[in-house]
Enzyme design. Structure first.
Site, PDB file in Angstrom:
ATOM      1  N   GLU A  24      -3.676   7.421   9.075  1.00 47.98           N
ATOM      2  CA  GLU A  24      -2.232   7.358   9.339  1.00 47.98           C
ATOM      3  C   GLU A  24      -1.938   7.895  10.751  1.00 47.98           C
ATOM      4  O   GLU A  24      -1.180   7.303  11.511  1.00 47.98           O
ATOM      5  CB  GLU A  24      -1.457   8.190   8.299  1.00 47.98           C
ATOM      6  CG  GLU A  24      -1.473   7.631   6.884  1.00 47.98           C
ATOM      7  CD  GLU A  24      -0.428   6.543   6.641  1.00 47.98           C
ATOM      8  OE1 GLU A  24       0.619   6.537   7.308  1.00 47.98           O
ATOM      9  OE2 GLU A  24      -0.689   5.693   5.761  1.00 47.98           O
TER      10      GLU A  24
ATOM     11  N   HIS B 184      -7.310   2.500   3.840  1.00 50.80           N
ATOM     12  CA  HIS B 184      -7.117   3.226   5.101  1.00 50.80           C
ATOM     13  C   HIS B 184      -8.430   3.346   5.893  1.00 50.80           C
ATOM     14  O   HIS B 184      -8.400   3.463   7.121  1.00 50.80           O
ATOM     15  CB  HIS B 184      -6.598   4.641   4.827  1.00 50.80           C
ATOM     16  CG  HIS B 184      -5.132   4.709   4.540  1.00 50.80           C
ATOM     17  ND1 HIS B 184      -4.582   4.316   3.350  1.00 50.80           N
ATOM     18  CD2 HIS B 184      -4.091   5.143   5.303  1.00 50.80           C
ATOM     19  CE1 HIS B 184      -3.260   4.506   3.384  1.00 50.80           C
ATOM     20  NE2 HIS B 184      -2.945   5.013   4.556  1.00 50.80           N
TER      21      HIS B 184
ATOM     22  N   CYS C 234     -11.102   2.818   0.153  1.00 54.10           N
ATOM     23  CA  CYS C 234      -9.685   3.089   0.372  1.00 54.10           C
ATOM     24  C   CYS C 234      -9.326   2.214   1.562  1.00 54.10           C
ATOM     25  O   CYS C 234     -10.074   2.189   2.559  1.00 54.10           O
ATOM     26  CB  CYS C 234      -9.470   4.561   0.711  1.00 54.10           C
ATOM     27  SG  CYS C 234      -7.819   4.906   1.343  1.00 54.10           S
TER      28      CYS C 234
ATOM     29  N   ASP D 151       0.865  -1.193   0.000  1.00 51.36           N
ATOM     30  CA  ASP D 151       0.000   0.000   0.000  1.00 51.36           C
ATOM     31  C   ASP D 151       0.897   1.237   0.000  1.00 51.36           C
ATOM     32  O   ASP D 151       2.117   1.147   0.200  1.00 51.36           O
ATOM     33  CB  ASP D 151      -0.911  -0.010   1.246  1.00 51.36           C
ATOM     34  CG  ASP D 151      -1.880   1.171   1.278  1.00 51.36           C
ATOM     35  OD1 ASP D 151      -2.377   1.589   0.213  1.00 51.36           O
ATOM     36  OD2 ASP D 151      -2.138   1.706   2.387  1.00 51.36           O
ATOM     37  N   SER D 152       0.278   2.389  -0.177  1.00 54.36           N
ATOM     38  CA  SER D 152       1.030   3.646  -0.084  1.00 54.36           C
ATOM     39  C   SER D 152       1.439   3.948   1.358  1.00 54.36           C
ATOM     40  O   SER D 152       2.353   4.726   1.600  1.00 54.36           O
ATOM     41  CB  SER D 152       0.154   4.793  -0.581  1.00 54.36           C
ATOM     42  OG  SER D 152      -0.990   4.881   0.253  1.00 54.36           O
TER      43      SER D 152
ATOM     44  N   CYS E   8      -4.488  -1.615  -1.970  1.00 59.76           N
ATOM     45  CA  CYS E   8      -4.697  -0.189  -2.199  1.00 59.76           C
ATOM     46  C   CYS E   8      -5.640  -0.035  -3.384  1.00 59.76           C
ATOM     47  O   CYS E   8      -5.343  -0.529  -4.485  1.00 59.76           O
ATOM     48  CB  CYS E   8      -3.346   0.469  -2.512  1.00 59.76           C
ATOM     49  SG  CYS E   8      -3.480   2.196  -3.008  1.00 59.76           S
TER      50      CYS E   8
ATOM     51  N   THR F  37      -6.494   2.760  -4.906  1.00 61.91           N
ATOM     52  CA  THR F  37      -5.999   3.731  -5.889  1.00 61.91           C
ATOM     53  C   THR F  37      -5.049   3.035  -6.863  1.00 61.91           C
ATOM     54  O   THR F  37      -5.207   3.125  -8.087  1.00 61.91           O
ATOM     55  CB  THR F  37      -5.266   4.884  -5.168  1.00 61.91           C
ATOM     56  OG1 THR F  37      -6.101   5.364  -4.115  1.00 61.91           O
ATOM     57  CG2 THR F  37      -4.955   6.018  -6.123  1.00 61.91           C
TER      58      THR F  37
HETATM   59  N1  DGL Z   1      -4.845   3.144   0.868  1.00 63.66           N
HETATM   60  C1  DGL Z   1      -4.933   3.624  -0.455  1.00 63.66           C
HETATM   61  C2  DGL Z   1      -6.217   3.217  -1.150  1.00 63.66           C
HETATM   62  O1  DGL Z   1      -6.765   2.182  -0.839  1.00 63.66           O
HETATM   63  C3  DGL Z   1      -4.441   4.993  -0.843  1.00 63.66           C
HETATM   64  C4  DGL Z   1      -4.307   6.110   0.127  1.00 63.66           C
HETATM   65  C5  DGL Z   1      -3.455   7.247  -0.396  1.00 63.66           C
HETATM   66  O2  DGL Z   1      -2.237   7.047  -0.460  1.00 63.66           O
HETATM   67  O3  DGL Z   1      -3.995   8.278  -0.802  1.00 63.66           O
HETATM   68  O4  DGL Z   1      -6.672   3.864  -2.052  1.00 63.66           O
END
Ligand code: DGL
Length: 263
Positions: free
Chosen positions: A151, A189, A187, A9-10, A73, A75
């Site tokens: 985060e 997160h 997302c 993931d990011s 992730c 995105t």
């Molecule tokens: N956790 C990521 C997602 O599922 C991306 C969050 C980010 O880096 O903007 O899209």
């Protein structure tokens, strides 16, 4: 030495996917990668994500020789999944908005899709909506500050409650938004702050995410693999050494990641 599962993931969002994977496959060694050097992905362009993610995953798979990669992730998956599959010769599991299960659950036939700005504008989301929710109104909203809030929470901080209210309001204030009864956490997160979102919502809302399905798919694709009997070495890798990385140590341990390396 057993080949690990690589979960990518990011940032720390992919921990919401790691959790059901560990529950289903407790003996599998896991390398959890947070691309903090590229964080956040949600405010980047399609071209940036499509260039960065396959190249980085190529580097990571050379270094860690994984059995399988989970792109935890939305995105990265909605933009770069095909590029990654074309570039790497190993199973890749992606994470895309769980619109199908949400459509099956919604009584009001109105679904909210809460993701990053980049995810909610993807044609991938149009296709999922047309295929699985054609009789539903699908309302989308992108929030970057909600990603930052997740985060912050995992660094042990308390995010500003107004962030949760603004994220929900981004959906509810749109035409037909008052009928939303189901929100797809699009997302990775966001399940990490589901409790805060649920507490903030002024009416009962069902939150749906795809992590359990991803875990089942991962277990199925690696079903022939024999995992070690002894507890596996699972750890986190950050792509950039930064002072704030240490602040995630406690949360990462709770998810079974014993140490942090940097790439
Ligand atoms: N956790 C990521 C997602 O599922 C991306 C969050 C980010 O880096 O903007 O899209």
């Amino acid at each position: 030495m057993a080949k690990p599962l690589l979960i990518f993931d990011s940032g720390i969002g992919g921990l919401s996917v790691l959790k059901p994977i560990r529950a289903l496959m407790p003996a599998a060694p896991i390398v959890y990668v947070a691309d903090n050097a590229g964080y956040p992905y949600g405010t980047k362009s399609e071209a940036e994500i499509a260039a960065r993610v396959p190249a980085l995953l190529g580097r990571l798979s050379e270094r860690f020789d994984p059995e399988l990669i989970v792109i935890a992730c939305n995105t990265a998956s909605t933009i770069a999944l095909d590029h990654v599959r074309a570039a790497l010769d190993l199973p890749i599991v992606g994470t895309v908005p769980a619109i199908k299960p949400a459509a099956a659950l919604s009584k009001s036939r109105t679904i909210g899709v809460l993701g990053t700005n980049a995810t909610v504008r993807q044609a991938y989301v149009d296709r999922l909506s047309a295929e699985f929710a054609s009789d539903c109104t699908v309302i989308r909203h992108g929030s970057a500050e909600l990603v930052d809030a997740a985060e912050a929470k995992l660094r042990g901080e308390t995010p500003d409650p107004a962030i949760f209210a603004r994220a929900l309001d981004g959906l509810f204030s749109q035409t037909g938004g008052d009928r939303i009864d189901t929100i797809v956490l699009s997302c990775t997160h966001f399940p990490l702050v589901e409790e805060e979102l649920a507490k903030t919502a002024t009416r009962p809302i069902r939150f749906v995410d795809g992590s359990e399905g991803i875990a089942r798919r991962t277990a199925w694709l690696t079903r022939a693999h024999v995992w070690p009997d002894i507890p596996s070495d699972s750890f986190a890798v950050f792509t950039r050494r930064a002072p704030e990385v240490e602040a995630y140590t406690v949360a990462l341990r709770d998810f079974g990641l014993a140490r942090i390396e940097t790439l």
